[in-house]
Design a protein around this motif. Structure first.
Motif, PDB file in Angstrom:
ATOM      1  N   MET A   1       0.864  -1.014  -0.083  1.00 43.66           N
ATOM      2  CA  MET A   1       0.040   0.067   0.020  1.00 43.66           C
ATOM      3  C   MET A   1       0.856   1.277   0.064  1.00 43.66           C
ATOM      4  O   MET A   1       1.979   1.412   0.853  1.00 43.66           O
ATOM      5  N   ARG A   2       0.706   2.067  -0.875  1.00 42.94           N
ATOM      6  CA  ARG A   2       1.513   3.361  -0.974  1.00 42.94           C
ATOM      7  C   ARG A   2       0.837   4.506  -0.202  1.00 42.94           C
ATOM      8  O   ARG A   2      -0.383   4.917  -0.519  1.00 42.94           O
ATOM      9  N   HIS A   3       1.513   5.231   0.679  1.00 44.02           N
ATOM     10  CA  HIS A   3       0.941   6.349   1.336  1.00 44.02           C
ATOM     11  C   HIS A   3       1.405   7.700   0.672  1.00 44.02           C
ATOM     12  O   HIS A   3       2.663   7.785   0.584  1.00 44.02           O
ATOM     13  N   GLU A   4       0.738   8.667   0.634  1.00 44.35           N
ATOM     14  CA  GLU A   4       1.064  10.029   0.088  1.00 44.35           C
ATOM     15  C   GLU A   4       0.154  11.052   1.058  1.00 44.35           C
ATOM     16  O   GLU A   4      -0.972  10.994   1.242  1.00 44.35           O
ATOM     17  N   ASP A   5       0.788  11.926   1.402  1.00 46.87           N
ATOM     18  CA  ASP A   5       0.304  13.169   2.236  1.00 46.87           C
ATOM     19  C   ASP A   5       0.562  14.553   1.652  1.00 46.87           C
ATOM     20  O   ASP A   5       1.429  14.781   0.784  1.00 46.87           O
ATOM     21  N   HIS A   6      -0.212  15.736   2.235  1.00 52.65           N
ATOM     22  CA  HIS A   6      -0.075  16.937   1.751  1.00 52.65           C
ATOM     23  C   HIS A   6       1.460  17.439   2.195  1.00 52.65           C
ATOM     24  O   HIS A   6       1.635  18.615   1.750  1.00 52.65           O
ATOM     25  N   LEU A   7       1.856  16.881   3.115  1.00 52.11           N
ATOM     26  CA  LEU A   7       3.299  17.341   3.551  1.00 52.11           C
ATOM     27  C   LEU A   7       4.549  16.970   2.739  1.00 52.11           C
ATOM     28  O   LEU A   7       5.396  17.267   2.884  1.00 52.11           O
ATOM     29  N   GLY A   8       4.227  16.073   1.759  1.00 50.12           N
ATOM     30  CA  GLY A   8       5.038  15.401   0.689  1.00 50.12           C
ATOM     31  C   GLY A   8       5.541  14.251   1.008  1.00 50.12           C
ATOM     32  O   GLY A   8       6.512  13.793   0.466  1.00 50.12           O
ATOM     33  N   ASN A   9       5.158  13.638   2.269  1.00 54.07           N
ATOM     34  CA  ASN A   9       5.407  12.255   2.522  1.00 54.07           C
ATOM     35  C   ASN A   9       5.054  11.354   1.647  1.00 54.07           C
ATOM     36  O   ASN A   9       3.836  11.184   1.311  1.00 54.07           O
ATOM     37  N   VAL A  10       5.922  10.365   1.312  1.00 51.25           N
ATOM     38  CA  VAL A  10       5.670   9.106   0.270  1.00 51.25           C
ATOM     39  C   VAL A  10       6.195   7.797   1.084  1.00 51.25           C
ATOM     40  O   VAL A  10       7.286   7.893   1.437  1.00 51.25           O
ATOM     41  N   GLY A  11       5.115   6.960   1.302  1.00 53.49           N
ATOM     42  CA  GLY A  11       5.829   5.556   1.718  1.00 53.49           C
ATOM     43  C   GLY A  11       5.055   4.423   1.049  1.00 53.49           C
ATOM     44  O   GLY A  11       3.940   4.343   0.761  1.00 53.49           O
ATOM     45  N   LEU A  12       5.888   3.516   1.074  1.00 53.85           N
ATOM     46  CA  LEU A  12       5.578   2.264   0.561  1.00 53.85           C
ATOM     47  C   LEU A  12       5.269   1.160   1.878  1.00 53.85           C
ATOM     48  O   LEU A  12       6.244   0.591   2.198  1.00 53.85           O
ATOM     49  N   LEU A  13       4.039   0.870   2.219  1.00 61.97           N
ATOM     50  CA  LEU A  13       3.951  -0.319   3.019  1.00 61.97           C
ATOM     51  C   LEU A  13       3.759  -1.536   2.792  1.00 61.97           C
ATOM     52  O   LEU A  13       2.910  -1.963   1.881  1.00 61.97           O
ATOM     53  N   GLU A  14       4.773  -2.320   2.959  1.00 67.95           N
ATOM     54  CA  GLU A  14       4.848  -3.781   2.616  1.00 67.95           C
ATOM     55  C   GLU A  14       4.630  -4.819   3.630  1.00 67.95           C
ATOM     56  O   GLU A  14       4.513  -4.543   4.823  1.00 67.95           O
ATOM     57  N   SER A  15       4.450  -6.313   3.204  1.00 68.07           N
ATOM     58  CA  SER A  15       4.199  -7.213   3.980  1.00 68.07           C
ATOM     59  C   SER A  15       5.291  -7.085   5.274  1.00 68.07           C
ATOM     60  O   SER A  15       6.529  -7.137   4.935  1.00 68.07           O
ATOM     61  N   GLY A  16       4.367  -6.860   6.271  1.00 67.81           N
ATOM     62  CA  GLY A  16       5.329  -6.758   7.716  1.00 67.81           C
ATOM     63  C   GLY A  16       5.637  -5.471   8.149  1.00 67.81           C
ATOM     64  O   GLY A  16       6.448  -5.195   9.212  1.00 67.81           O
ATOM     65  N   GLY A  17       5.225  -4.538   7.489  1.00 67.69           N
ATOM     66  CA  GLY A  17       5.791  -3.220   7.558  1.00 67.69           C
ATOM     67  C   GLY A  17       4.585  -2.321   8.485  1.00 67.69           C
ATOM     68  O   GLY A  17       3.449  -2.936   8.349  1.00 67.69           O
ATOM     69  N   VAL A  18       4.959  -1.296   8.923  1.00 71.07           N
ATOM     70  CA  VAL A  18       4.053  -0.548   9.905  1.00 71.07           C
ATOM     71  C   VAL A  18       4.085   0.892   9.364  1.00 71.07           C
ATOM     72  O   VAL A  18       5.203   1.337   9.094  1.00 71.07           O
TER      73      VAL A  18
END
Length: 281
Positions: A75-92
Motif C-alpha cells: 500500500m502506498r501512502h502520500e500526504d499533503h506534507l510531501g511524505n511518500v511511503g510504501l507499506l509492504e508485508s510486515g511493515g508499519v
C-alpha cells in the motif's frame, strides 16, 4: 497477584470505507470511552482485488494517530506534507494527524492477498493541534523476539517484557504509552507478558484460539480485559493474537468521521477549516 479478567467478548461487523474497501470494524463508533485511548480497530483481508483495489483516495484526519500494520500486501501512502511511503508485508505506518493531515492510501498490487489492521489512537487535548508527523517502518526495523517456548512477538510499540526479556518496540508514545504486539503462539504454549498497571487491555485473536485466565477467546473475537493484574495467555492448538494496551486519557471524546476532538465546537471548527481551505495551515 490478581489476574486480568475478561470484561467483554465481541466480534466485528462487516463494512466498507474509503472508495469501497471491504473490511471488518472490530470496534469504533459508539461509546469510545470503553476502549480509551483506542478509538477504532479495522481488520482488512481479501484476495479479491475488487474488494480493495479502489483504496483510500485523499481524505483528512485531525486529532489522533493512525497505525497501519500490513501482514500481506503493498500500500502506498502520500500526504499533503510531501511524505511518500510504501507499506509492504510486515511493515508499519505510524501517522500522527494532530492538527491536520490530508493523505491517501492506495494499493500497489492488482491481485493477491491484502491483509492487515488499522488502529486509531487518540491524542490528549494538549496534543491535538500539534504538528503532524509521519513514519514508515520496514519489516527489518520492527523488533522481533522468540521465547524459549517458541512464542514469537513482533513488538510494534511499547516494550515487550516476558520470560526475562525486555525488548523495546519500534515506537514509544509518552502520552498514551501504547503497547502493540503481534503474538504467535505455537500449540501447547503459554506466556505471561508484563504490562503496565492501569492500562486498558484488548486482545484480538485472528488465528486459532487462546485461553485467558481459563476462558477461551476464539478466532475473530475481541476480548476487553480489566485494567489491573497479571495477564496469562495459553493456546492448546496454536494462535495469533494482536495485543493492544494503552494508558487511558480520560478526556471527553467527540468524533465526527475522520475528526476526533474534545468538544462539538472543535469539530465544527474542523469542518469550517476544510470548507475554507485552511485545514492544514
Amino acid at each position: 497477584m490478581s489476574t486480568r479478567e475478561i470484561l467483554a467478548i465481541s466480534t466485528g461487523r462487516a463494512t466498507s470505507d474509503g472508495a469501497g474497501v471491504r473490511l471488518t470494524r472490530l470496534f469504533g463508533g459508539a461509546a469510545p470511552e470503553r476502549f480509551d485511548p483506542f478509538l477504532m480497530l479495522d481488520e482488512f483481508g481479501s484476495d479479491n482485488p475488487d474488494e480493495y483495489i479502489a483504496g483510500f483516495p485523499p481524505h483528512p484526519h485531525r486529532g489522533f494517530e493512525t497505525i497501519t500494520y500490513m501482514i500481506e500486501g503493498r500500500m502506498r501512502h502520500e500526504d499533503h506534507l510531501g511524505n511518500v511511503g510504501l507499506l509492504e508485508s510486515g511493515g508499519v505506518q505510524w501517522m500522527t494527524a494532530a492538527r491536520g493531515v490530508i493523505h491517501s492510501e492506495m494499493p500497489e498490487q492488482k491481485n493477491g492477498l491484502m491483509r492487515g489492521f488499522q488502529l486509531w489512537l487518540n491524542l490528549p487535548a494538549a496534543s491535538k493541534m500539534s504538528d503532524p508527523d509521519y513514519r514508515d517502518f520496514a519489516p527489518a526495523q520492527i523488533p522481533k523476539v522468540r521465547l524459549p517456548c517458541g512464542i514469537e512477538a513482533v513488538v510494534i510499540a511499547g516494550c515487550f517484557r516476558a520470560d526475562g526479556l525486555d525488548q523495546p518496540g519500534a515506537v514509544e508514545r509518552p502520552d498514551t504509552d501504547p503497547q502493540l504486539y503481534d503474538l504467535q503462539l505455537p500449540p501447547g504454549s503459554d506466556i505471561e507478558p508484563t504490562l503496565p498497571e492501569g492500562h486498558r487491555l484488548l486482545l484480538y485473536v485472528f488465528e486459532g484460539e487462546v485461553s485467558v485466565s481459563g476462558e477461551t477467546v476464539a478466532k475473530n473475537q475481541l476480548a476487553r480485559l480489566s485494567d489491573e493484574g497479571a495477564l496469562r495467555l495459553s493456546s492448546a492448538s496454536g494462535a495469533r493474537v494482536l495485543l493492544l494496551a494503552g494508558r487511558p486519557i480520560e478526556e471527553p471524546i467527540v468524533q465526527y468521521g475522520p475528526f476526533v476532538m474534545n468538544s462539538r465546537e472543535e469539530i465544527e471548527q474542523a469542518l469550517r477549516d476544510v470548507r475554507e481551505g485552511v485545514f492544514t495551515d
